[in-house]
Design an enzyme around this catalytic site. Structure first.
Site, PDB file in Angstrom:
ATOM      1  N   LYS A 262      10.987  -5.278  41.633  1.00 15.09           N
ATOM      2  CA  LYS A 262      10.465  -6.439  42.483  1.00 15.09           C
ATOM      3  C   LYS A 262       9.471  -6.167  43.222  1.00 15.09           C
ATOM      4  O   LYS A 262       8.226  -5.747  42.684  1.00 15.09           O
ATOM      5  CB  LYS A 262      11.584  -7.175  42.864  1.00 15.09           C
ATOM      6  CG  LYS A 262      12.626  -7.638  41.933  1.00 15.09           C
ATOM      7  CD  LYS A 262      13.665  -8.582  42.467  1.00 15.09           C
ATOM      8  CE  LYS A 262      14.366  -8.942  41.197  1.00 15.09           C
ATOM      9  NZ  LYS A 262      15.694  -8.884  41.176  1.00 15.09           N
TER      10      LYS A 262
ATOM     11  N   TYR B  29      24.532  -7.703  41.034  1.00 22.50           N
ATOM     12  CA  TYR B  29      23.822  -7.520  39.537  1.00 22.50           C
ATOM     13  C   TYR B  29      23.045  -6.465  39.534  1.00 22.50           C
ATOM     14  O   TYR B  29      22.276  -6.248  40.703  1.00 22.50           O
ATOM     15  CB  TYR B  29      22.930  -8.791  39.373  1.00 22.50           C
ATOM     16  CG  TYR B  29      22.409  -8.955  38.184  1.00 22.50           C
ATOM     17  CD1 TYR B  29      22.660  -8.896  36.925  1.00 22.50           C
ATOM     18  CD2 TYR B  29      20.978  -8.767  38.306  1.00 22.50           C
ATOM     19  CE1 TYR B  29      22.016  -8.820  35.623  1.00 22.50           C
ATOM     20  CE2 TYR B  29      19.967  -8.627  36.954  1.00 22.50           C
ATOM     21  CZ  TYR B  29      20.693  -8.692  35.842  1.00 22.50           C
ATOM     22  OH  TYR B  29      19.794  -8.753  34.828  1.00 22.50           O
TER      23      TYR B  29
ATOM     24  N   ASP C 157      21.278  -0.160  45.227  1.00 21.86           N
ATOM     25  CA  ASP C 157      20.301  -0.978  44.422  1.00 21.86           C
ATOM     26  C   ASP C 157      19.675  -1.822  45.575  1.00 21.86           C
ATOM     27  O   ASP C 157      19.895  -2.831  45.840  1.00 21.86           O
ATOM     28  CB  ASP C 157      21.202  -1.578  43.590  1.00 21.86           C
ATOM     29  CG  ASP C 157      20.263  -2.336  42.676  1.00 21.86           C
ATOM     30  OD1 ASP C 157      18.936  -2.425  42.826  1.00 21.86           O
ATOM     31  OD2 ASP C 157      20.740  -2.946  41.705  1.00 21.86           O
TER      32      ASP C 157
HETATM   33  C1  LIG Z   1      16.447  -8.035  39.887  1.00 21.28           C
HETATM   34  C2  LIG Z   1      17.435  -6.995  39.989  1.00 21.28           C
HETATM   35  C3  LIG Z   1      17.594  -6.135  39.161  1.00 21.28           C
HETATM   36  C4  LIG Z   1      17.015  -5.961  37.863  1.00 21.28           C
HETATM   37  O1  LIG Z   1      15.746  -5.907  37.748  1.00 21.28           O
HETATM   38  P1  LIG Z   1      15.044  -6.235  36.595  1.00 21.28           P
HETATM   39  O2  LIG Z   1      13.251  -5.946  37.033  1.00 21.28           O
HETATM   40  O3  LIG Z   1      14.949  -7.681  36.403  1.00 21.28           O
HETATM   41  O4  LIG Z   1      15.368  -5.463  35.436  1.00 21.28           O
HETATM   42  C5  LIG Z   1      18.592  -4.856  39.443  1.00 21.28           C
HETATM   43  N1  LIG Z   1      19.185  -5.043  40.800  1.00 21.28           N
HETATM   44  C6  LIG Z   1      19.047  -5.998  41.580  1.00 21.28           C
HETATM   45  C7  LIG Z   1      19.681  -5.925  42.831  1.00 21.28           C
HETATM   46  C8  LIG Z   1      18.088  -7.113  41.412  1.00 21.28           C
HETATM   47  O5  LIG Z   1      17.915  -8.025  42.237  1.00 21.28           O
END
Ligand SMILES: *Cc1c(COP(=O)(O)O)cnc(C)c1O
Length: 427
Positions: free
Chosen positions: A267, A144, A239
């Site tokens: 995060k 994701y 990511d």
């Molecule tokens: C949470 C997450 C996102 C999205 O971040 P948001 O601040 O919720 O938009 C993207 N990539 C990864 C791997 C994530 O865990």
């Protein structure tokens, strides 16, 4: 446990917001029933509006590695607020957070700060396309990357087929430029580059997956990712929105020795306030406006309160690294949960990297989305509710990671294991 006030507030919320929430995961949809409404958090604990206390293993879905309302973070935000909420002009605090990120993450030479993980990945793939002059982005099923249109896609029926949208509102045209492969599938990756190599702008991946539950990459997969992207002139986009500052101060790339071209963060980097970041080699990053031509902007980007929270969090992690203690606490939790499941004769797989982990109710090892999706989600739901009723707040889906924070104590872990022994016996 009494949830009367939570129930009343959530009933009202449903009339005010779609599904009663501002982000779907928190609605408890995957486990059925209603979410608790949170009143406050302190350290490792959450209290709901009915006054029930929970040991929290969600940590706002990852950011709160220091626990709730860490004194240094609260003080930094209060101090920043006194001096103004937002300027839309350069501030010293932006330099400070950028420097902390560049010093921490091996592959980042220059960074752009944004306001969410989604914004970071959206901007990173735009940059990859702008830099290479190519259109296609490769992603992996079960990874994701936020709710970016072109990344909200599912795999076609066979490997290396082009993607299909998995949300209404994402056009077929948008998803046409995304190729979805299976995680850890080296042959699929080779095949994709063999047939589309000249069109591939970049490959985006979670270096340790958290978003289909915790799944680790194989060494061969990481080697193929770096080798094939380099060979075909595509960018490798790591990511690390979840793994950055979580599995090590320098993220999964430090832990696993990955050298990506671009990295996305979110995060933890915001310490609980909205911050995202993308960065990489200076020659790539200098293609971003106004140094280069790839457009990307944000009224609240580099917001002073968010910078203060991010800086305070990263300094705490840098100056008093909690990673060894997190490993010890997390290993203790893993051992206790495994034993509780075994005692109840429940088939399971346990995946853990440092303080992120998932207990899969699955019979076979989980290495990719097809194997993750064979988990017994009905049993997971019973497990989730059994733990909630015993004062333990777990992520409300089989396909999410559980997080231990630096605020948890051995006593919290042991109380959680005791709850797990009772809950496992009933699911
Ligand atoms: C949470 C997450 C996102 C999205 O971040 P948001 O601040 O919720 O938009 C993207 N990539 C990864 C791997 C994530 O865990």
């Amino acid at each position: 446990m009494n949830h009367t006030r939570s129930h009343k507030l959530f009933e009202r919320a449903r009339q005010l917001m779609p599904g009663g929430v501002n982000s779907p995961a928190r609605a408890f949809g995957a486990v059925g029933g209603e979410p608790i409404v949170v009143a406050r958090g302190q350290g490792a604990y959450l209290w709901d509006v009915d006054g029930n206390r929970y040991i929290d293993y969600v940590g706002s879905w990852g950011p709160l590695i220091l626990g709730h309302a860490h004194p240094a973070v609260v003080a930094a935000v209060e101090d920043a607020a006194q001096r103004g909420m937002s300027f839309g002009a350069p501030t010293e605090a932006e330099n400070a957070l950028a420097e902390l990120i560049i010093d921490a993450v091996p592959s980042i030479e220059k960074v752009r700060l944004v306001s969410s993980g989604t914004e970071a990945t959206m901007s990173a793939i735009r940059l990859a396309r702008g830099f290479t002059g190519r259109d296609v982005i490769v992603k992996f099923a079960g990874n994701y990357h936020g709710h970016v249109d072109s990344l909200l896609v599912a795999a076609g029926s066979s490997a290396a087929t082009l993607a299909v949208p998995n949300s209404p509102g994402v056009t077929a045209g948008t998803s046409r430029d995304t190729l979805v492969l299976q995680y850890n599938d080296v042959a699929g990756l080779q095949q994709a580059f063999a047939s589309h190599g000249a069109q591939i702008a970049g490959v985006i991946f979670e270096p340790i997956v958290g978003n289909m539950g915790v799944v680790s990459p194989t060494r061969e997969f990481l080697t193929a990712l770096r080798g094939l992207t380099q060979q075909h002139g595509a960018l490798l986009i790591c990511d690390e929105v979840m793994t950055g500052f979580r599995v090590a101060y320098g993220g999964a790339q430090q832990l696993l020795g990955i050298g990506p071209d671009l990295t996305t963060l979110g995060k933890i980097v915001g310490g609980g306030l909205p911050v995202g970041a993308y960065g990489g080699h200076a020659d790539v990053m200098d293609h971003v406006l106004p140094a280069g031509k790839v457009f990307q902007a944000g009224t609240l980007s580099g917001n002073p309160l968010a910078m203060a929270a991010g800086c305070a969090t990263l300094r705490a992690l840098r100056d008093q690294p909690p990673y060894e203690r997190l490993e010890a606490l997390s290993a203790r939790l893993e051992a206790g949960l495994r034993a509780a499941a075994a005692a109840a004769r429940i088939v399971h797989q346990f995946a853990r990297v440092g303080s992120m982990m998932t207990l899969f109710f699955a019979a076979e090892p989980v290495t990719d989305w097809p194997s993750a999706s064979r988990s017994d989600t009905a049993r997971f739901a019973r497990w989730f509710w059994g733990m909630l009723e015993r004062g333990v707040y777990l992520p409300c889906s089989q396909y999410e990671a559980l997080f231990v924070s630096a605020a948890h104590t051995e006593a919290d872990i042991d109380a959680t294991i005791a709850a797990a022994r009772e809950a496992m016996a009933q699911i």
